[in-house]
Design a protein around this motif. Structure first.
Motif, short mmCIF file in Angstrom:
data_model
loop_
_atom_site.label_atom_id
_atom_site.label_comp_id
_atom_site.label_asym_id
_atom_site.label_seq_id
_atom_site.Cartn_x
_atom_site.Cartn_y
_atom_site.Cartn_z
N HIS A 1 -9.93 -9.21 1.11
CA HIS A 1 -8.59 -9.30 0.52
C HIS A 1 -8.57 -8.87 -0.95
CE1 HIS A 1 -7.32 -11.34 4.10
NE2 HIS A 1 -6.16 -11.72 3.59
N ASN A 2 -9.46 -9.41 -1.74
CA ASN A 2 -9.41 -9.26 -3.21
C ASN A 2 -10.48 -8.29 -3.69
OD1 ASN A 2 -7.27 -11.31 -3.76
ND2 ASN A 2 -8.76 -12.62 -2.76
N LEU A 3 -10.28 -7.01 -3.39
CA LEU A 3 -11.28 -5.99 -3.69
C LEU A 3 -11.03 -5.28 -5.01
CD1 LEU A 3 -11.51 -4.45 -0.11
CD2 LEU A 3 -13.17 -5.96 -1.20
N ILE A 4 -9.81 -5.36 -5.53
CA ILE A 4 -9.50 -4.71 -6.80
C ILE A 4 -10.22 -5.44 -7.92
CG2 ILE A 4 -7.67 -4.18 -8.45
CD1 ILE A 4 -5.76 -3.85 -6.10
N GLN A 5 -10.97 -4.71 -8.74
CA GLN A 5 -11.76 -5.32 -9.82
C GLN A 5 -11.24 -4.82 -11.16
OE1 GLN A 5 -15.75 -5.39 -6.99
NE2 GLN A 5 -16.02 -5.08 -9.18
N GLU A 6 -10.01 -5.29 -11.49
CA GLU A 6 -9.40 -4.86 -12.75
C GLU A 6 -9.85 -5.74 -13.91
OE1 GLU A 6 -5.22 -5.07 -12.24
OE2 GLU A 6 -5.15 -7.25 -12.05
N ASP A 7 -10.44 -6.91 -13.61
CA ASP A 7 -11.06 -7.74 -14.63
C ASP A 7 -12.19 -8.52 -13.96
OD1 ASP A 7 -9.92 -9.91 -13.28
OD2 ASP A 7 -8.27 -10.14 -14.70
N PRO B 1 2.98 -16.51 -3.60
CA PRO B 1 2.95 -15.07 -3.43
C PRO B 1 1.54 -14.52 -3.26
CG PRO B 1 4.35 -15.68 -5.27
CD PRO B 1 3.61 -16.92 -4.86
N ALA B 2 1.45 -13.41 -2.53
CA ALA B 2 0.22 -12.64 -2.47
C ALA B 2 0.25 -11.63 -3.62
CB ALA B 2 0.13 -11.95 -1.12
N GLY B 3 -0.65 -10.67 -3.60
CA GLY B 3 -0.61 -9.60 -4.58
C GLY B 3 -1.64 -9.71 -5.68
N ALA B 4 -1.83 -8.59 -6.37
CA ALA B 4 -2.89 -8.47 -7.37
C ALA B 4 -2.66 -9.36 -8.58
CB ALA B 4 -3.01 -7.01 -7.81
N ARG B 5 -1.43 -9.75 -8.86
CA ARG B 5 -1.15 -10.57 -10.04
C ARG B 5 -1.51 -12.03 -9.81
NH1 ARG B 5 3.54 -13.21 -12.17
NH2 ARG B 5 4.53 -12.88 -10.15
N VAL B 6 -1.38 -12.51 -8.56
CA VAL B 6 -1.53 -13.94 -8.27
C VAL B 6 -2.89 -14.27 -7.67
CG1 VAL B 6 -0.58 -15.87 -6.95
CG2 VAL B 6 0.96 -14.16 -7.93
N ARG B 7 -3.36 -13.43 -6.74
CA ARG B 7 -4.56 -13.78 -5.97
C ARG B 7 -5.82 -14.01 -6.81
NH1 ARG B 7 -4.54 -13.82 -0.57
NH2 ARG B 7 -2.78 -12.90 0.53
N PRO B 8 -6.01 -13.36 -7.95
CA PRO B 8 -7.22 -13.64 -8.72
C PRO B 8 -7.37 -15.10 -9.16
CG PRO B 8 -6.27 -11.57 -9.43
CD PRO B 8 -5.27 -12.20 -8.51
N PHE B 9 -6.29 -15.89 -9.08
CA PHE B 9 -6.36 -17.29 -9.50
C PHE B 9 -6.58 -18.24 -8.32
CE2 PHE B 9 -3.72 -15.23 -12.77
CZ PHE B 9 -4.47 -15.54 -13.90
N GLY C 1 -3.28 -2.88 0.71
CA GLY C 1 -1.83 -2.96 0.60
C GLY C 1 -1.16 -3.88 1.58
N CYS C 2 -1.83 -4.22 2.67
CA CYS C 2 -1.23 -5.13 3.64
C CYS C 2 -0.85 -6.45 3.01
CB CYS C 2 -2.19 -5.37 4.81
SG CYS C 2 -1.62 -6.58 6.01
N ILE C 3 -1.65 -6.91 2.03
CA ILE C 3 -1.37 -8.18 1.38
C ILE C 3 -1.02 -7.97 -0.10
CG2 ILE C 3 -2.46 -9.83 2.91
CD1 ILE C 3 -4.41 -8.40 0.04
N GLY C 4 -0.49 -6.78 -0.41
CA GLY C 4 0.01 -6.53 -1.75
C GLY C 4 -1.06 -6.24 -2.78
N MET C 5 -2.24 -5.83 -2.34
CA MET C 5 -3.32 -5.49 -3.28
C MET C 5 -3.42 -3.98 -3.39
SD MET C 5 -4.42 -8.42 -4.31
CE MET C 5 -6.06 -8.26 -5.00
N GLY C 6 -2.43 -3.38 -4.07
CA GLY C 6 -2.39 -1.94 -4.21
C GLY C 6 -1.49 -1.31 -3.16
N GLN C 7 -1.23 -0.01 -3.33
CA GLN C 7 -0.41 0.79 -2.42
C GLN C 7 1.02 0.25 -2.27
OE1 GLN C 7 -3.83 -0.02 -0.30
NE2 GLN C 7 -4.29 0.95 -2.24
N ALA C 8 1.54 -0.39 -3.31
CA ALA C 8 2.92 -0.87 -3.25
C ALA C 8 3.87 0.32 -3.16
CB ALA C 8 3.24 -1.71 -4.47
#
Length: 653
Positions: A65-71, A487-495, A359-366
């Motif tokens: 799910h959380n593959l984006i490594q922006e931080d 919410p899902a998505g890259a802004r929330v899921r890292p927490f 993108g299925c769970i809002g992690m990119g490809q919006a």
């Protein structure tokens, strides 16, 4: 006594109760599955319980799910999950290995076994003749600790399949037809079991597509038999020794019946913003699209990508369309590369992403603002894509690709090209080296959990007070999903591993002031309509509001997984005995429940006083005595800590 497949699976694992619809049953669990969006919290729960080592046959922790490594947050969690898998004795699927459900089917799925997963699409495992159920992470943690899984005995809904799918119609259209007929709550309290001669025309991965999205019907799970097609699939993945036949007895009965003639189906599309807003594609052709998205656990098979590749070999995608391709397992990706299909996709304009949920769970490809996005994903709840103004449609790979080629919603039957008949290969590239096996017990006990600065231990939750007097902080309507609660998505899921931080996002899409207002009162209540808490199994949707001192939800009806998650964290799940009472409650009304402990002990009907309006209303609950004990103690973690402290081994509940 003749039994269907679902009954055979339950009977062989039954450790508590009777197989009577509506009765509470407990079943033993053979395998568990967790992913990183829910697994971090589950591992913290295992730590809080003081578990020594996993006690189930197979347990796998996936990173999908959380593959984006922006931080640092996501990579820190990956290291934490790797260390926790080693400490507690789980398999670890490395980042980039793929989505949990297809990867599990390829490498671990075994006919006749039970699988409990902290992901609502775990029922995809039913494609293999498994009893695969989605649950909250805390229930999966208990299963890992050797405890049974408890649920209400569902009705068994038999769906007879006949005929053969026409060209340009595929498995996605089968499950969309079920949603068109029965809606997002048509499967509540039921297990869907498919049978009949039409099964012979569906591959194991076709069945995965249908079983995966049974959750969108609200079903407890979906079951297929383990037949020669399952045997063929396991042989291809070098696991034929794991096969066992599991079929319904001749004359087996079902509580509910339905029938689908596969030959009579046509391309279907779920329009925004619900999986059951289904129409024939031919009725909505011509609208401009922004995006066509292939992949996700709902369409993960080789053929889903290969058919697309064949379609675009001579006709590249429209210049306005973002053509996003998300491979679902590294093994499938390598096989598609070997067979030349990835080259065809790239040449046609595809944007190739790493194997994962993405993108299925809002992690990119919006998608772009108000841009129509045709996706092969399982859900299209508002905002799930990562864009509040999204317009996501659910379609088959054939419909998504036809529309990508033309730039508008297109019935693939009108393209004027021959249908590319593609079968799953009998020689896929098998990649088991991307899984890290469990350590031996003597080594595992010495592993320290790697906790980065964003990983906070599970907060302590106090027992349920005997008198609850609190304001209605929020009143919501029907079909509120867990995506709207948390919410899902890259802004929330890292927490996700930091409950105090993630709690600030609770109900943000419905009321951005909710979290701040919750911090100003000592306890509160949420009132809702029908099917409250549908969708994802994420327990943060229960735990984060509980951290903000949510004491009870009072609704017209509850989705199964979210109802259990509320119980697991000590929140009272209450249902209006008279649904019209919903209309008499206003936000900010003060509700009071006196002598809660005694009322719960004496029965399932309670009386609530609306202090503000001087009225009373009747409510009830569906909790068993066991669940009531969880709530009274402040949640399942508190209950399990006491249980493990009393005994080093599992006991019957």
């Amino acid at each position: 006594m003749t039994l269907n497949v679902a009954q055979k699976l339950i009977r062989s694992h039954l450790v508590h109760g009777d197989m009577k619809p509506g009765e509470e049953i407990g079943i033993s669990i053979d395998q568990t599955l967790t992913q990183d969006a829910t697994g971090t919290l589950m591992m913290l729960e295992l730590e809080a319980m003081g578990l020594d080592r996993a006690r189930t046959e197979v347990n796998v922790q996936y990173i999908d799910h959380n593959l984006i490594q922006e931080d640092y947050r996501n990579p820190d969690d990956h290291l934490f999950l790797r260390s926790a898998a080693q400490r507690f004795g789980l398999w670890y699927s490395r980042p980039g290995n793929g989505v949990s459900h297809p990867c599990h089917q390829e490498n671990f799925g075994k006919p006749g076994k039970t699988l409990l997963g902290s992901d609502s699409h775990t029922p995809a495992g039913g494609a293999m003749g498994m009893l695969a159920i989605g649950a909250g992470g805390l229930e999966v943690a208990l299963a890992i600790a050797g405890e049974p899984f408890f649920t209400r005995m569902p009705q068994i809904w038999g769906v007879k399949l006949t005929g053969h799918l026409p060209d340009w119609v595929s498995a996605k259209d089968v499950i969309l037809e079920m949603l068109r007929r029965h809606g997002v709550d048509g499967g509540v309290g039921r297990i869907i079991e498919y049978y009949g001669p039409g099964l012979d025309t569906l591959s194991a991965m076709d069945r995965h597509v249908i079983a995966n999205m049974g959750g969108e019907l609200g079903a407890t799970t979906t079951v297929f038999p383990s037949d020669q097609e399952v045997r063929r699939f396991l042989r291809a993945w070098n696991r034929e020794a794991d096969w066992a036949e599991l079929v319904a007895d001749t004359g087996a009965a079902y509580d509910v019946q339905d029938e689908i003639d596969l030959a009579g189906l046509e391309p279907l599309i779920a329009m925004p913003c619900s999986p059951d807003n289904v129409r024939p594609v031919r009725e909505v052709t011509g609208e401009t699209i922004y995006q066509a998205y292939l992949g996700s656990s709902a369409n993960p098979g080789y053929r889903d990508f290969a058919v697309t590749a064949m379609m675009v070999r001579s006709r590249p995608v429209h210049e306005r369309v973002s053509f996003d391709v998300n491979p679902t397992s590294r093994a499938q990706l390598e096989t598609l590369v070997r067979d030349g299909h990835i080259a065809s996709l790239l040449h046609a304009g595809a944007r190739l992403h790493q194997a994962g949920c993405n993108g299925c769970i809002g992690m990119g490809q919006a998608p772009a603002t108000n841009g129509l996005s045709l996706r092969t994903v399982p859900r299209n709840f508002p905002g799930r894509s990562g864009n509040r103004e999204d317009r996501v449609c659910l379609v088959s790979p054939e419909t998504a690709t036809a529309s990508a080629i033309t730039g508008v919603i297109t019935d693939p039957r009108t393209l004027g090209m021959p249908f590319p008949h593609i079968a799953d290969p009998d020689d896929p590239i098998v990649r088991q080296d991307m899984f890290v096996p469990p350590l031996p017990p003597e080594m595992a006990s010495g592993v320290a959990l790697e906790k980065g600065p964003n990983i906070a231990s599970l907060p302590a939750l106090e027992p349920l007070p005997d008198v609850i007097e609190a304001p209605v902080l929020l009143k919501v309507g029907d079909n509120v999903s867990t995506d709207e609660i948390m919410p899902a998505g890259a802004r929330v899921r890292p927490f996700r591993s930091n409950i105090p931080e993630i709690a600030g996002f609770a109900f943000e899409r419905i009321d951005p002031t909710y979290a701040a207002r919750a911090k100003q009162v000592a306890g509160h209540i949420v009132v809702g309509g029908s099917n409250y808490g549908q969708g994802s199994s994420r327990e943060h949707a229960a735990l984060a509001p509980r951290f903000l001192e949510l004491r009870a939800v009072v609704v017209k009806s509850l989705a199964r997984i979210h109802a259990q998650n509320l119980v697991n964290f000590g929140v009272l799940p209450l249902v209006f005995s008279h649904p019209e009472d919903y209309d008499d409650i206003r936000a900010a009304d003060i509700l009071r429940l006196d002598n809660a402990h005694q009322a719960l002990a004496e029965g399932d009907h309670l009386t609530i006083v609306n202090v503000t309006r001087g009225r009373t209303l009747e409510v009830h609950h569906f909790m068993s005595p066991r669940q009531i004990e969880y709530v009274l103690r402040g949640g399942l973690v508190n209950w399990m800590i006491e249980r493990l402290s009393r005994s080093a081994g599992p006991q019957d509940a």
